[in-house]
Write an enzyme that holds these catalytic residues in place. Structure first.
Site: not given
Lengths: 314, 314
Positions: A229, A277
Site C-alpha cells: 500500500r 497499482h
C-alpha cells in the site's frame, strides 16, 4: 434481502449488473439508489463513503471487494458486523508474478541492457551476481508474502521474511516483531513490502528503515519493491535515500496519493520504476464469484471465509 | 602431461592462470606457445581455430568451455577423442532466469508500463491475460529446456515442449520430430528456443515456422524468445514476420552474427529486445572447476560426464 453495492472509483453499474447475474433471485442495488434500508442484508464495498453503511438496521456482513481492507478502516461509523476480504488465487499468483519479475529484472540488470540496446551497445561484462547470493526479504507473511517467498526460492534467491507476529515457514529465515526488524533488514538486499496498511504500519517504509538494509550485499545497493500500500511508504524519504546512496532502486506499484500526481519526482527519477497499482488485480468476475460464494455460505449457516480482525486492522 | 588452452575471443592468459591454479602440479600452456605437442593430453576449447588440435599425438580428450559445442563442429580436423560440454547448474539457473523474466515481462506488458512511466501516464485497463491462459512452448528438452519448463510452470504458465526425439516429462505436453512440429507450434503463444545448433537445426526459426505459431492465443500476437544459438534463426524472416503481423515480439539473446552489427535493424525495432548473448553465462571459475573435475575423473579411470555425441552434433 438485498445486496447493496457501495463502491467509489469503480463503475457502479457494472458491479450491480455483475452481482445481479451472480445472485439470481436477489435484489442488487447501488448506494444512493431508491431502496428500503431495512431490506439490505449484505454490503459489498470498495472505498464506500464513510458513514454510508451506518443506517442499515439488518446488515449482516460487509464484503471488501479487494484483498486490502484499509479502505474500510477509514470509516469511523463502520457497522459492527463481520467483514471479509477477497482471497483470490489469481490475485496471489499475480502478485508473485510482479515480485519475481522485478526481482529478476534487478538481478539480471535488465534496465542496463535495455539502455545498452537503445544506445546500440553490445557489452557484457558478466558481473551479475548469482541469485543465491542475492537476499530477498519479504515484509508481510500472509498468503501473498508466502507465495512470493516460495516462487523467489524456486528461482534461486536466498529469502527471508518479517512479520509482526512470529511465523515458521520451511526453508525461510523468519524474523518478527520490533526486535526482529533490524536484524531482518541488515541481511536484506531486495526488500519486498507486502504488508497490510494499519495504524502501526503507516509510514513504516521511511529513511530509518531503508538505511537499515544491507550495504554489503552482492548488488551495488539495496533495492525496495513496494507492492503493498502507498500509505506504508514515505516518498520524501525514499527519494532522499536514492540520493544519498543508501538505496539503489525503488520499484513502486503503490503511492501515498493515487493516481501518482504528474508533479511527483518519482515519475522521472532514473532509479524509480512506477506502475499504476496493478501488481495484483483480480478479474472483476472472479471477485464477484468469491463474494457470491460467501453470501451463499452465510445463508447456509456456514462460517464466512477470510474474516478480517477489525482490531488488528487486517 | 600438459593441458592446452585453445580459446579465441576470450582472454587466454586468464584461462591459463585459472587452470594452473585449479590443476596444481600440471603444466598448462596456451595454443601457439612453446610446448612439445606430444606432451598435451587434454585440450580445453572455446572456438579454437580449425585444425589447431589436429597434431597432438597423445590427446585424450577435448573439453568445451561452454554448454554449446557447435564451435567444435566447425573443425573438420577435430581429433577423434571424447568431447565433453559444460553442464553447470549455475548456467542452467541463469538460462531459466532469462526465460522466466522475459515470459513474465511479456505477460505483464512490462514494456508498455515502462513507456507509460516515461510519458507520465497512469493507466491500467487490466486487460492482462492470466498466466495459465498463455501457452509457452519450449523447443529443446535438454537440461536447459526442462529446467525452464519447471520454472515457467511454477509461475503459472501453461507449457509444452518439442524435441527431435520423444520425451516424457510430468505435466508437460511433449511433441517430437518433424510430425510433431506443426501441432506444437499451433498451440504455442510464446516460443522459447533452447535448441542445440546442428546442421538439422540451422536456420530452423524461419518464416514458415513462425507463421505456424498460434494466432488465437490470449496474447495479441505470438512472441519468440531465442536464447539458444543465433545460427538457429533467420533474421530477415523474423523482421518480415514482425512487419506482416504474424509475430508480436522477438526477444533475442543470440544472433546470426555476434556481436550484432550496428547496422542491424534488430537493434532499434520497437518490438525487438536485444541482449548481448548473456542469457546464461557461467562464472569462469565455475567452468574451470568443472573441467578440472573431469580431468580428475579421467585420470582415476572414471567415465567422463556430459559426453557429446559427435554424430548427433550435441
Amino acid at each position: 434481502m438485498s445486496v447493496l453495492v457501495a463502491v467509489t472509483g469503480w463503475d457502479v453499474a457494472h458491479w450491480v449488473e455483475r452481482f445481479q447475474r451472480l445472485l439470481p433471485g436477489r435484489t442488487v442495488v447501488a448506494l444512493g439508489g431508491d431502496y428500503d434500508p431495512a431490506s439490505i442484508h449484505y454490503a459489498v464495498s470498495w472505498k464506500h463513503p464513510a458513514g454510508s453503511l451506518s443506517e442499515l438496521p439488518n446488515l449482516k456482513a460487509i464484503f471488501s471487494l479487494g484483498a486490502g481492507v484499509d479502505h474500510l478502516m477509514n470509516d469511523p461509523h463502520l457497522p459492527d458486523v463481520p467483514v471479509t476480504r477477497v482471497v483470490d488465487p489469481d490475485l496471489t499468483a499475480r502478485m508473485s508474478e510482479y515480485v519475481v519479475m522485478h526481482a529478476l529484472m534487478v538481478l539480471r540488470q535488465q534496465r542496463r541492457y535495455q539502455k545498452q540496446q537503445a544506445e546500440t551497445v553490445w557489452l557484457d561484462d558478466r558481473d551479475q551476481p548469482a541469485a543465491q547470493d542475492v537476499r530477498v526479504g519479504v515484509m508481510g507473511l500472509g498468503v501473498l508474502g508466502r507465495d512470493a517467498l516460495d516462487k523467489l526460492q524456486v528461482m534461486g534467491f536466498s529469502v527471508s521474511g518479517w512479520s509482526r507476529s512470529a511465523h515458521l515457514i520451511d526453508g525461510v529465515a523468519c524474523f518478527s516483531g520490533e526486535d526482529g526488524l533490524k536484524p531482518f533488514l541488515a541481511q536484506t538486499d531486495i526488500l519486498v513490502v507486502l504488508l497490510p496498511l494499519t495504524p502501526d504500519t503507516r509510514g513504516m517504509i521511511n529513511a530509518e528503515l531503508l538505511k537499515g538494509l544491507a550495504q554489503d550485499g552482492a548488488l551495488p545497493k539495496p533495492v525496495l519493491i513496494n507492492a503493498g500500500r502507498g500509505g506504508l511508504q514515505n516518498e520524501t524519504d525514499i527519494l532522499a535515500c536514492l540520493e544519498d546512496g543508501s538505496l539503489g532502486e525503488a520499484i513502486l506499484d503503490v503511492f501515498e496519493t493515487e493516481p501518482l500526481p504528474a508533479a511527483s519526482p518519482l515519475w522521472h527519477h532514473p532509479r524509480v520504476v512506477v506502475s499504476p497499482h496493478n501488481a495484483a488485480m483480480s478479474a472483476p468476475d472472479a471477485i464477484g464469484q468469491l463474494v457470491a460464494r460467501q453470501i451463499g455460505r452465510m445463508e447456509q449457516g456456514q462460517p464466512l471465509l477470510h474474516l478480517v480482525e477489525m482490531k488488528r486492522g487486517y
